[in-house]
Write an enzyme that holds these catalytic residues in place. Structure first.
Site, mmCIF file in Angstrom:
data_model
loop_
_atom_site.group_PDB
_atom_site.id
_atom_site.type_symbol
_atom_site.label_atom_id
_atom_site.label_comp_id
_atom_site.label_asym_id
_atom_site.label_seq_id
_atom_site.Cartn_x
_atom_site.Cartn_y
_atom_site.Cartn_z
ATOM 1 N N TYR A 1 51.018 31.901 35.447
ATOM 2 C CA TYR A 1 51.876 32.819 34.685
ATOM 3 C C TYR A 1 51.319 34.229 34.700
ATOM 4 C CZ TYR A 1 48.701 32.965 30.625
ATOM 5 O OH TYR A 1 47.631 33.176 29.791
ATOM 6 N N LYS B 1 45.153 32.402 36.580
ATOM 7 C CA LYS B 1 45.944 32.534 35.338
ATOM 8 C C LYS B 1 46.852 31.315 35.231
ATOM 9 C CE LYS B 1 47.963 36.096 32.398
ATOM 10 N NZ LYS B 1 47.048 35.875 31.279
ATOM 11 N N ARG C 1 56.902 11.950 38.470
ATOM 12 C CA ARG C 1 55.502 12.203 38.137
ATOM 13 C C ARG C 1 54.543 11.486 39.090
ATOM 14 N NH1 ARG C 1 51.254 10.394 35.114
ATOM 15 N NH2 ARG C 1 50.045 12.028 34.068
ATOM 16 N N LEU D 1 38.887 35.359 33.340
ATOM 17 C CA LEU D 1 40.071 35.921 33.966
ATOM 18 C C LEU D 1 39.809 37.408 34.228
ATOM 19 C CD1 LEU D 1 43.089 35.171 34.666
ATOM 20 C CD2 LEU D 1 43.651 36.513 32.634
ATOM 21 N N ARG E 1 47.474 39.936 40.943
ATOM 22 C CA ARG E 1 46.796 38.771 40.360
ATOM 23 C C ARG E 1 47.672 37.534 40.456
ATOM 24 N NH1 ARG E 1 44.817 39.314 34.375
ATOM 25 N NH2 ARG E 1 47.038 39.050 33.993
HETATM 26 N N1 PDD Z 1 46.306 36.784 28.263
HETATM 27 N N2 PDD Z 1 41.358 36.561 29.416
HETATM 28 C C1 PDD Z 1 42.234 35.597 29.132
HETATM 29 C C2 PDD Z 1 41.756 34.192 29.011
HETATM 30 C C3 PDD Z 1 43.599 35.910 28.969
HETATM 31 O O1 PDD Z 1 44.488 34.941 28.708
HETATM 32 C C4 PDD Z 1 44.016 37.267 29.080
HETATM 33 C C5 PDD Z 1 45.456 37.669 28.929
HETATM 34 C C6 PDD Z 1 43.052 38.242 29.373
HETATM 35 C C7 PDD Z 1 43.408 39.685 29.542
HETATM 36 O O2 PDD Z 1 44.106 39.895 30.754
HETATM 37 P P1 PDD Z 1 45.171 41.067 30.914
HETATM 38 O O3 PDD Z 1 44.457 42.339 30.540
HETATM 39 O O4 PDD Z 1 45.534 41.028 32.331
HETATM 40 O O5 PDD Z 1 46.303 40.773 29.967
HETATM 41 C C8 PDD Z 1 41.732 37.842 29.539
HETATM 42 C C9 PDD Z 1 47.721 37.070 28.156
HETATM 43 C C10 PDD Z 1 48.028 38.396 27.534
HETATM 44 C C11 PDD Z 1 48.403 35.905 27.458
HETATM 45 O O6 PDD Z 1 48.064 34.788 27.813
HETATM 46 O O7 PDD Z 1 49.274 36.110 26.613
#
Ligand code: PDD
Length: 286
Positions: A32, A148, A99, A206, A51
């Site tokens: 995502y 992600k 599944r 991440l 990404r």
């Molecule tokens: N989450 N680390 C983790 C584990 C994250 O889930 C996120 C972002 C970040 C920051 O990444 P970015 O700056 O690219 O948003 C770091 C998003 C916002 C979410 O899951 O809602």
């Protein structure tokens, strides 16, 4: 009425269903992105798409449509929802099939879901003015945190624990006492001599898009930066701490496990970077 995009169709969210045997639902077999939309401008859009490309490749998933077409659909969904400031969420899974753990036949098409949510701000005025409390918790995740992935159970549990403790976020900590990152944000501190410190990006965290932009801004401002892990003890003794994400931008952290960070007030470097992010990436004039 909020509209979602599901597998080629713009639908009212209440009718925006995916199949019961979708692999995202059954195996968290998907990825995502969350992109902020500020006054009609998609923040760091190309970096989010880059990404996404890396996440898809890591799962050996193909793009559900070309990158250019995806960008068009995202903008069209935003337009149809009439949102100028908010968040766009995009999820791609390996599609639906009976599944079975192994990949389904190549004829199974990926599932693409997008939703748009209006938000008025990225961090409430109180959070920006006062900073937010965070807690620290053990990092119990897998070792491909650079992807992600929609597999977010440790973060769901961690965030709930934070909320129940009256905190905004939980910073996850490895077996050596080093902070990895927040449940949905990257973690930062500023040392007593004004050096900005954040962890290197590898498979253990991440690679936050906001993090990348803030580092660029820091370099432009001549703010000294050390890309290295820091411990919980170091963070608690630091004069300044903050977190970053697409949903919060740079947000001051003023309490860690109940202890005030520095004076207990948001730090100057944090607020400067937040302002600069809004001004340069968002194009908002202060
Ligand atoms: N989450 N680390 C983790 C584990 C994250 O889930 C996120 C972002 C970040 C920051 O990444 P970015 O700056 O690219 O948003 C770091 C998003 C916002 C979410 O899951 O809602």
């Amino acid at each position: 009425m909020a509209l979602a995009f599901v597998n080629g169709r713009y639908l009212p969210q209440a009718q925006a269903w995916v199949h019961a045997e979708d692999r995202g639902f059954q195996f968290a077999d998907g990825v995502y992105e969350v992109v902020a939309l500020l006054d009609g401008h998609l923040m760091d859009f190309d970096a989010h798409m880059d990404r996404l490309a890396r996440s898809l490749e890591a799962l050996r998933l193909s793009w559900p449509m070309s990158r250019a077409a995806l960008a068009l659909v995202m903008r069209e969904l935003i337009r149809r929802n009439g949102v100028t400031t908010g968040l766009i969420y995009l999820q791609i899974t390996r599609g639906s099939a009976p599944r079975d753990f192994k990949f389904p036949a190549p004829s199974v098409r990926p599932t693409l879901v997008m939703t748009v949510r209006r938000v008025t701000r990225f961090g409430s005025p109180t959070h920006i003015a006062e900073g937010v409390p965070i807690i620290t918790i053990p990092d119990i995740r897998w070792l491909r945190r650079d992807i992600k992935s929609v597999s977010l159970l440790p973060q769901v549990l961690g965030k709930q624990q934070a909320v129940e403790a009256g905190a905004f976020e939980a910073w996850m900590v490895d077996a050596d006492g080093l902070v990895t990152e927040g449940c949905s944000s990257n973690a930062w501190i500023v040392s007593a001599d004004g050096v900005l410190i954040t962890r290197p990006t590898n498979h253990l965290i991440l690679s936050g898009v906001t993090r990348g932009s803030l580092l660029q801004l820091a370099a432009e401002f001549g703010i000294a930066t050390e890309i290295r892990p820091f411990s919980v003890a170091e963070a608690k003794a630091a004069p300044e701490a903050f977190l970053s994400s697409a949903t919060t931008f740079a947000l001051p952290v003023t309490r860690i496990d109940g202890q005030p960070v520095g004076t207990g007030r948001p730090g100057a470097i944090t607020l400067r970077l937040r302002q600069a992010y809004l001004a340069t990436v968002g194009g908002v004039r202060s």
